[in-house]
Motif scaffolding. Structure first.
Motif, short mmCIF file in Angstrom:
data_model
loop_
_atom_site.label_atom_id
_atom_site.label_comp_id
_atom_site.label_asym_id
_atom_site.label_seq_id
_atom_site.Cartn_x
_atom_site.Cartn_y
_atom_site.Cartn_z
N LEU A 93 15.45 63.31 80.51
CA LEU A 93 16.19 62.72 81.61
C LEU A 93 17.30 63.66 82.06
N ARG A 94 17.71 63.50 83.29
CA ARG A 94 18.93 64.15 83.75
C ARG A 94 20.09 63.28 83.30
N TYR A 95 21.18 63.91 82.87
CA TYR A 95 22.38 63.16 82.48
C TYR A 95 23.58 64.07 82.63
N PHE A 96 24.74 63.46 82.73
CA PHE A 96 25.99 64.19 82.78
C PHE A 96 26.68 64.08 81.43
N GLY A 97 27.14 65.20 80.90
CA GLY A 97 27.95 65.17 79.70
C GLY A 97 29.31 64.59 80.03
N LEU A 98 30.11 64.31 79.03
CA LEU A 98 31.45 63.77 79.28
C LEU A 98 32.34 64.79 79.98
N ASP A 99 31.91 66.06 79.99
CA ASP A 99 32.65 67.10 80.71
C ASP A 99 32.26 67.17 82.18
N GLY A 100 31.30 66.33 82.63
CA GLY A 100 30.90 66.29 84.02
C GLY A 100 29.79 67.25 84.37
N ILE A 101 29.29 68.03 83.42
CA ILE A 101 28.23 69.00 83.68
C ILE A 101 26.87 68.32 83.51
N GLU A 102 25.98 68.55 84.49
CA GLU A 102 24.65 67.94 84.44
C GLU A 102 23.75 68.71 83.47
N HIS A 103 22.96 67.95 82.70
CA HIS A 103 22.02 68.49 81.72
C HIS A 103 20.68 67.79 81.89
N ASP A 127 14.95 55.98 87.65
CA ASP A 127 15.12 57.03 88.65
C ASP A 127 15.21 58.44 88.06
N GLY A 128 15.06 58.56 86.73
CA GLY A 128 15.11 59.87 86.09
C GLY A 128 16.51 60.32 85.70
N LEU A 129 17.52 59.53 86.02
CA LEU A 129 18.92 59.83 85.69
C LEU A 129 19.40 58.79 84.68
N ALA A 130 19.87 59.25 83.52
CA ALA A 130 20.33 58.31 82.49
C ALA A 130 21.49 57.47 83.00
N ASP A 131 21.43 56.18 82.74
CA ASP A 131 22.55 55.31 83.12
C ASP A 131 23.12 54.55 81.94
N ARG A 132 22.58 54.81 80.75
CA ARG A 132 23.15 54.29 79.52
C ARG A 132 22.93 55.33 78.43
N ALA A 133 23.87 55.42 77.52
CA ALA A 133 23.73 56.26 76.34
C ALA A 133 24.24 55.44 75.17
N ILE A 134 23.41 55.29 74.15
CA ILE A 134 23.75 54.40 73.04
C ILE A 134 23.82 55.23 71.76
#
Length: 172
Positions: A93-103, A127-134
């Motif tokens: 998935l695409r996701y943003f780190g807590l630093d705001g950088i997309e990975h 949609d391919g973009l993570a919206d939760r991280a557990i």
């Protein structure tokens, strides 16, 4: 296998059960049979496709024309899934780190930068973009769908329910 079910009031409960259903036909139980859809039949099953001890795929009406779903992160198994590809949360998935950088990555990543890949990404809307991280005792939620983490939930007493929430700062 651990699995999470929504309680209907916005909360969720984590359960544990030994697999008791053989879905792949190899003679070994590989899923937990339940009545998820409320039809009075134990014809639904939760499956741990990635063998991490957590259910990640629901087969509804597995004995007939099965439909497959993943958990949206709330214990509500409603995100359609393709069983041939595995659950959506197992895909990169695409996701943003807590630093705001997309990975790109997953399903388990080092979201918080502590050097340990311990946060499982979930794409609740597909949609391919993570919206939760557990993670262990915490979760991050993107509440507005922009890809940036808005809330950090904390489970201080380990009961599987959030005890507190705080806005995430510095995520973009």
């Amino acid at each position: 296998m651990d699995y999470c079910l929504g309680d209907g009031d916005g909360s969720a409960t984590v359960f544990n059960a030994a697999p008791d259903v053989d879905l792949d036909g190899d003679g070994a139980a590989d899923a937990v049979g339940l009545d998820i859809d409320g039809d009075g039949l134990v014809d639904d099953a939760l499956i741990d496709r990635d063998a991490d001890g957590l259910a990640d795929l629901l087969a509804r009406d597995h004995a007939g024309a099965a439909a497959y779903f993943t958990d949206d992160g709330t214990g509500t198994w409603r995100v359609p899934a393709d069983p041939a590809l595995g659950p959506r949360l197992a895909a990169e998935l695409r996701y943003f780190g807590l630093d705001g950088i997309e990975h790109t990555g997953g399903p388990v990543v080092d979201l918080d930068g502590d050097g340990v890949a311990g946060e499982r990404l979930v794409d609740a809307d597909g949609d391919g973009l993570a919206d939760r991280a557990i993670g262990a005792g915490l979760a991050y939620v993107d509440t507005d769908g922009d890809g940036r983490w808005d809330l950090r939930l904390l489970d201080a007493d380990g009961d599987g329910r959030a005890d507190g929430a705080a806005e995430v700062s510095g995520s973009g």
